[in-house]
Design an enzyme around this catalytic site. Structure first.
Site, mmCIF file in Angstrom:
data_model
loop_
_atom_site.group_PDB
_atom_site.id
_atom_site.type_symbol
_atom_site.label_atom_id
_atom_site.label_comp_id
_atom_site.label_asym_id
_atom_site.label_seq_id
_atom_site.Cartn_x
_atom_site.Cartn_y
_atom_site.Cartn_z
ATOM 1 N N ASP A 20 47.978 123.872 2.389
ATOM 2 C CA ASP A 20 48.418 122.514 2.714
ATOM 3 C C ASP A 20 48.636 121.720 1.429
ATOM 4 O O ASP A 20 48.555 122.266 0.322
ATOM 5 C CB ASP A 20 47.415 121.829 3.648
ATOM 6 C CG ASP A 20 46.019 121.695 3.046
ATOM 7 O OD1 ASP A 20 45.873 121.794 1.807
ATOM 8 O OD2 ASP A 20 45.070 121.487 3.820
ATOM 9 N N GLN A 21 48.863 120.434 1.553
ATOM 10 C CA GLN A 21 49.152 119.591 0.396
ATOM 11 C C GLN A 21 47.994 119.551 -0.597
ATOM 12 O O GLN A 21 48.184 119.302 -1.773
ATOM 13 C CB GLN A 21 49.486 118.177 0.876
ATOM 14 C CG GLN A 21 50.016 117.278 -0.206
ATOM 15 C CD GLN A 21 50.464 115.938 0.343
ATOM 16 O OE1 GLN A 21 50.320 115.670 1.517
ATOM 17 N NE2 GLN A 21 50.998 115.105 -0.522
#
Length: 138
Positions: A20-21
Site C-alpha cells: 500500500d502507500q
C-alpha cells in the site's frame, strides 16, 4: 481432530504491487498468499489440486482468518509454513504461519469442506492416501 504430519513452507517474494502507500503488504494479499501456500503444499506432497479436480473433487473455502503480528514490506521474502488439520469428517483446516527472517508476521487459517461432483462428501480424494494424520487435542 487429526493433524497431518506433512508440513510445507512456501517462499514468497513481496512484490511492489502487493504493498500500500505506506510500503506495507496490503491485508487482501494474505488470502492470495495462503492459496499459493496451499497449492504448493499439495504439489510438494505429490497430490496436486488438479489431480483432485480430475477425480471430481473441489475444496471451497468456508472461512478465512488472518491475525497480523508485524508488517511485511516490498522486497522481503516471506516463508509461509502450512499445516493441514482434519477437523471432522466434513471439514479440513489449513493453518499458516508467515515469517520474515524467522520473525512471525502473520498467522492465519482457512476452513474447507470437500465436494464431489458439486455435493458435500465425507469421501476424500485418492491422493489424500499420501497424507498421514494423527489424533490431536483441540
Amino acid at each position: 481432530m487429526e493433524t497431518c504430519s506433512f508440513k510445507h513452507t512456501a517462499h514468497i517474494e513481496v512484490r511492489y504491487a502487493e504493498t500500500d502507500q505506506m510500503g506495507i503488504v496490503h491485508h487482501s494479499v494474505y488470502a492470495v498468499w495462503f492459496e499459493q501456500a496451499r497449492t504448493e503444499y499439495f504439489r510438494e506432497a505429490g497430490a496436486s489440486y488438479a489431480d483432485m479436480e480430475a477425480e471430481g473433487f473441489a475444496s471451497p473455502v468456508l472461512e478465512l482468518n488472518v491475525q497480523f503480528k508485524a508488517p511485511t514490506h516490498y522486497g522481503e521474502f516471506v516463508d509461509i509454513e502450512t499445516t493441514m488439520i482434519r477437523v471432522d469428517k466434513l471439514r479440513i483446516r489449513f493453518e499458516y504461519r508467515a515469517t520474515v527472517n524467522g520473525k512471525l508476521c502473520t498467522m492465519g487459517s482457512t476452513l474447507h469442506c470437500m465436494l464431489k461432483n458439486g455435493r458435500p462428501t465425507r469421501e476424500l480424494p485418492a491422493s489424500f492416501a499420501k497424507f498421514e494424520f494423527k489424533e490431536t487435542e483441540e
